[in-house]
Structure formats: structure tokens, C-alpha cells
Design a protein around this motif. Structure first.
Motif, PDB file in Angstrom:
ATOM      1  N   LYS A 144       0.870  -1.171   0.000  1.00 44.75           N
ATOM      2  CA  LYS A 144       0.000   0.000   0.000  1.00 44.75           C
ATOM      3  C   LYS A 144       0.903   1.216   0.000  1.00 44.75           C
ATOM      4  O   LYS A 144       1.803   1.320   0.819  1.00 44.75           O
ATOM      5  CB  LYS A 144      -0.902   0.014   1.232  1.00 44.75           C
ATOM      6  CG  LYS A 144      -1.945  -1.058   1.214  1.00 44.75           C
ATOM      7  CD  LYS A 144      -2.882  -0.924   2.383  1.00 44.75           C
ATOM      8  CE  LYS A 144      -3.924  -2.022   2.311  1.00 44.75           C
ATOM      9  NZ  LYS A 144      -4.944  -1.859   3.343  1.00 44.75           N
ATOM     10  N   LYS A 145       0.672   2.109  -0.953  1.00 48.16           N
ATOM     11  CA  LYS A 145       1.518   3.291  -1.040  1.00 48.16           C
ATOM     12  C   LYS A 145       0.742   4.470  -1.580  1.00 48.16           C
ATOM     13  O   LYS A 145      -0.346   4.317  -2.126  1.00 48.16           O
ATOM     14  CB  LYS A 145       2.764   3.006  -1.878  1.00 48.16           C
ATOM     15  CG  LYS A 145       2.476   2.643  -3.332  1.00 48.16           C
ATOM     16  CD  LYS A 145       3.753   2.324  -4.095  1.00 48.16           C
ATOM     17  CE  LYS A 145       4.481   3.593  -4.351  1.00 48.16           C
ATOM     18  NZ  LYS A 145       5.821   3.509  -4.766  1.00 48.16           N
ATOM     19  N   THR A 146       1.341   5.626  -1.418  1.00 45.33           N
ATOM     20  CA  THR A 146       0.777   6.870  -1.909  1.00 45.33           C
ATOM     21  C   THR A 146       1.614   7.334  -3.095  1.00 45.33           C
ATOM     22  O   THR A 146       2.841   7.345  -3.022  1.00 45.33           O
ATOM     23  CB  THR A 146       0.798   7.936  -0.786  1.00 45.33           C
ATOM     24  OG1 THR A 146       0.069   7.422   0.331  1.00 45.33           O
ATOM     25  CG2 THR A 146       0.167   9.230  -1.253  1.00 45.33           C
ATOM     26  N   LEU A 188       9.281   0.664  -6.844  1.00 45.85           N
ATOM     27  CA  LEU A 188       9.345  -0.538  -6.004  1.00 45.85           C
ATOM     28  C   LEU A 188      10.631  -0.448  -5.202  1.00 45.85           C
ATOM     29  O   LEU A 188      11.713  -0.628  -5.757  1.00 45.85           O
ATOM     30  CB  LEU A 188       9.443  -1.788  -6.880  1.00 45.85           C
ATOM     31  CG  LEU A 188       8.201  -2.536  -7.253  1.00 45.85           C
ATOM     32  CD1 LEU A 188       8.550  -3.725  -8.138  1.00 45.85           C
ATOM     33  CD2 LEU A 188       7.444  -3.006  -6.041  1.00 45.85           C
ATOM     34  N   PRO A 189      10.553  -0.165  -3.914  1.00 43.44           N
ATOM     35  CA  PRO A 189      11.778  -0.113  -3.129  1.00 43.44           C
ATOM     36  C   PRO A 189      12.549  -1.434  -3.205  1.00 43.44           C
ATOM     37  O   PRO A 189      11.957  -2.507  -3.309  1.00 43.44           O
ATOM     38  CB  PRO A 189      11.278   0.161  -1.716  1.00 43.44           C
ATOM     39  CG  PRO A 189       9.965   0.846  -1.914  1.00 43.44           C
ATOM     40  CD  PRO A 189       9.376   0.190  -3.134  1.00 43.44           C
ATOM     41  N   ALA A 212      11.107  -5.392  -3.567  1.00 45.69           N
ATOM     42  CA  ALA A 212      11.337  -6.205  -4.770  1.00 45.69           C
ATOM     43  C   ALA A 212      12.098  -7.476  -4.409  1.00 45.69           C
ATOM     44  O   ALA A 212      11.749  -8.571  -4.861  1.00 45.69           O
ATOM     45  CB  ALA A 212      12.108  -5.402  -5.809  1.00 45.69           C
ATOM     46  N   LEU A 213      13.110  -7.333  -3.590  1.00 43.99           N
ATOM     47  CA  LEU A 213      13.947  -8.470  -3.213  1.00 43.99           C
ATOM     48  C   LEU A 213      13.171  -9.513  -2.408  1.00 43.99           C
ATOM     49  O   LEU A 213      13.325 -10.715  -2.620  1.00 43.99           O
ATOM     50  CB  LEU A 213      15.143  -7.959  -2.399  1.00 43.99           C
ATOM     51  CG  LEU A 213      16.322  -8.881  -2.243  1.00 43.99           C
ATOM     52  CD1 LEU A 213      16.921  -9.234  -3.594  1.00 43.99           C
ATOM     53  CD2 LEU A 213      17.374  -8.222  -1.362  1.00 43.99           C
ATOM     54  N   TYR A 226      13.634  -0.058  -7.849  1.00 45.18           N
ATOM     55  CA  TYR A 226      13.154  -0.462  -9.172  1.00 45.18           C
ATOM     56  C   TYR A 226      11.920   0.366  -9.509  1.00 45.18           C
ATOM     57  O   TYR A 226      11.268   0.918  -8.634  1.00 45.18           O
ATOM     58  CB  TYR A 226      12.814  -1.955  -9.186  1.00 45.18           C
ATOM     59  CG  TYR A 226      14.018  -2.786  -8.878  1.00 45.18           C
ATOM     60  CD1 TYR A 226      14.856  -3.221  -9.898  1.00 45.18           C
ATOM     61  CD2 TYR A 226      14.351  -3.105  -7.568  1.00 45.18           C
ATOM     62  CE1 TYR A 226      16.000  -3.961  -9.614  1.00 45.18           C
ATOM     63  CE2 TYR A 226      15.488  -3.841  -7.278  1.00 45.18           C
ATOM     64  CZ  TYR A 226      16.306  -4.262  -8.307  1.00 45.18           C
ATOM     65  OH  TYR A 226      17.441  -4.972  -8.022  1.00 45.18           O
ATOM     66  N   ALA A 227      11.605   0.422 -10.785  1.00 42.79           N
ATOM     67  CA  ALA A 227      10.424   1.166 -11.225  1.00 42.79           C
ATOM     68  C   ALA A 227       9.593   0.288 -12.150  1.00 42.79           C
ATOM     69  O   ALA A 227      10.136  -0.412 -13.002  1.00 42.79           O
ATOM     70  CB  ALA A 227      10.841   2.432 -11.960  1.00 42.79           C
TER      71      ALA A 227
END
Length: 125
Positions: free
Chosen positions: A17-19, A32-33, A37-38, A89-90
Motif C-alpha cells: 500500500k503506497k501513496t 518498487l523499493p 522487490a527483493l 526499481y520502477a
């Protein structure tokens, strides 16, 4: 500017969940921090796919908008890339931003669905 990211397990998946940040709105990406991702995406990918992205290449993904229960849309041009110079990552998803009208401050949910091998996205507000 404060970045908000929370995790919620959902049917064996971790829902992120993010803004939406101003950067994400302007560049039409979902960040994606690295740690997320990892821990919650890459374990479900083939080793070669992860290595491709790690080397700076893009990897096409399906990104399904499941905001409306009976009308799911796929951003067929979405892909994941490593952001440089940071470790994050994006998910590049211009179609999703345009179709959904995403903007700064919108709250979303996102997760990798290992059953169907794609990202699921949902606009919360």
C-alpha cells in the motif's frame, strides 16, 4: 515530501500500500523499493529474469488494474527497470497513469500475483 509504503499479506501475497509521489506522477512509474522487490517480487521470478533487470535491462510485465471487480484492464506496455543510481526499481506504466488518471496523493495497492505471474494494481481512493 513523505513517502508512504505499507505491507499487508493477502492470500499468500504481500500487498504493497503506497501513496503516489510527485516523482511517480511526473515520470509515470510506480517505484518498487529495493527491499520490497527483493523480498516479495524477485523470489517468484526466474533467476534469469532477475539478472536481466539487475544488469540494467527492462523486463516486460503484465500489470492488471483490478480496481473495478468486473472490468480488469492490462497495461500491456508496462515493464520493470532498475532505477539508477539508487537500488530501487520502477514499474514503468504510462498507460495505467493515463487510463486511471493517477495523480500525486492517490493511495494504491500493488502486489505480484505468483499464480498468474503478473502485478495486480488497485486504486484505493
Amino acid at each position: 515530501m513523505m513517502k508512504t509504503t505499507h505491507f499487508t499479506p493477502v492470500q499468500g501475497h504481500i500487498k504493497i500500500k503506497k501513496t503516489i509521489t510527485q516523482f511517480e506522477q511526473f515520470t509515470k512509474v510506480l517505484v518498487l523499493p529495493f527491499a520490497i522487490a527483493l523480498a516479495h517480487v524477485f523470489p517468484h521470478w526466474m533467476k534469469e529474469m532477475v539478472q536481466l533487470v539487475e544488469k540494467g535491462n527492462m523486463h516486460r510485465v503484465q500489470l492488471w488494474d483490478v480496481t473495478e471487480d468486473n472490468n480488469h484492464n492490462n497495461d500491456e506496455r508496462a515493464y520493470v527497470v532498475k532505477m539508477k543510481p539508487c537500488k530501487d526499481y520502477a514499474i514503468v506504466c504510462a498507460d495505467l497513469f493515463e487510463n486511471r488518471g493517477l495523480s500525486y496523493g492517490d493511495e494504491i495497492e500493488l502486489y505480484w500475483d505468483s499464480n498468474s505471474n503478473n502485478f495486480k494494481f488497485k486504486l484505493i481512493n
